[in-house]
Design an enzyme around this catalytic site. Sequence first.
Site, PDB file in Angstrom:
ATOM      1  N   GLY A   1       4.109  45.218  -3.177  1.00 51.86           N
ATOM      2  CA  GLY A   1       4.766  44.158  -3.931  1.00 51.86           C
ATOM      3  C   GLY A   1       4.164  42.802  -3.603  1.00 51.86           C
TER       4      GLY A   1
ATOM      5  CG  ASN B   1      10.227  33.479   0.239  1.00 50.49           C
ATOM      6  OD1 ASN B   1       9.410  32.822  -0.395  1.00 50.49           O
ATOM      7  ND2 ASN B   1      10.954  34.426  -0.344  1.00 50.49           N
TER       8      ASN B   1
ATOM      9  CB  CYS C   1      11.079  34.900   5.125  1.00 43.60           C
ATOM     10  SG  CYS C   1      12.402  35.190   3.938  1.00 43.60           S
TER      11      CYS C   1
ATOM     12  CB  ILE D   1       5.648  41.162   1.123  1.00 44.60           C
ATOM     13  CG1 ILE D   1       6.872  40.248   0.993  1.00 44.60           C
ATOM     14  CG2 ILE D   1       5.228  41.261   2.583  1.00 44.60           C
ATOM     15  CD1 ILE D   1       8.070  40.713   1.797  1.00 44.60           C
TER      16      ILE D   1
END
Length: 299
Positions: free
Chosen positions: A17, A271, A131, A19
């Site tokens: 994804g 984040n 985060c 991240i």
Amino acid sequence: MPPDRNEPLRVAILGAGLIGIDLLMKIRRSPVLDCRLVVGRQDGGLGLRRAADLGCATAGDGIRSLVAADRPFDIVFDASNAVSHVEHWKCLEPLGTRLVDLTPSMVGHMVAPTVNGADATAHRNINLISCTGQAAVPILHALTRQFPTSYIEVVTTAASSSVGRATRLNLDEYIDTTQDAVRTFTGVPDVKVMVNLSPASPPTTFRVALSVLGTGFDADAVRHVVTEAAAQVSAFAPGFAVKACTAADDRVFVAVEVAATGDRIPRHVGNLDIINSAAVLIAERCARDSAPATTLGVS
């Protein structure tokens, strides 16, 4: 065969994804990490296509793809979700693989690099909290070491577009893990964590507001402590910045923002940037601690 520590560590990313792809970009810049595989839930997904475009091998069979590899990976970054991480650890622990967990699973040893990063290499399952935890814990740890504290409140605001499916599914775990980390690193039992997802357009920059109640707060001393702690974080996450810092009577208020500096994510997605930067930093420390002295230029 044992890995050759004259070569970069062989690593894999579990999760394709937002991240996972930003993590891949950061790993590609590391001289001591070599990403050999990005794994998603199914072949043909957008994340896996992006990883393939960047020249990385991909697989769509989840944890089974990692277990079936010809040789175990030195490090696996788990960018999936908290519930799945439990099973991932069960599968990879027998292989001797070290997991760097970017999910709020509370399974492994919680690490904030500037606070207890030196402890990381002693553990096979390293949990990066969240985060919010990466942004808040260094400041709160520094403050509570200097000033008696009775209550901590953490309020996070993030753009809706910066929060992927896995994070949305894990919001309860996200809050619980972050609260547990704040209690652990500060010793303060009375902690409250809240998360706001903003649909504003243009998207809001990732922001964490910290309210601390206690005694003996001196404005100059508080600013000095916060500035030092923030400088240590911004050394590995350059977009980290203190936007407000006040102390009056029994209350301290600190607001930090994190702007993303990654190649493939917009500026407001700080984040993702801060937790991925922390993940790579910890993995690089593991790589260097496992390398022979001659590899590091030490005789």
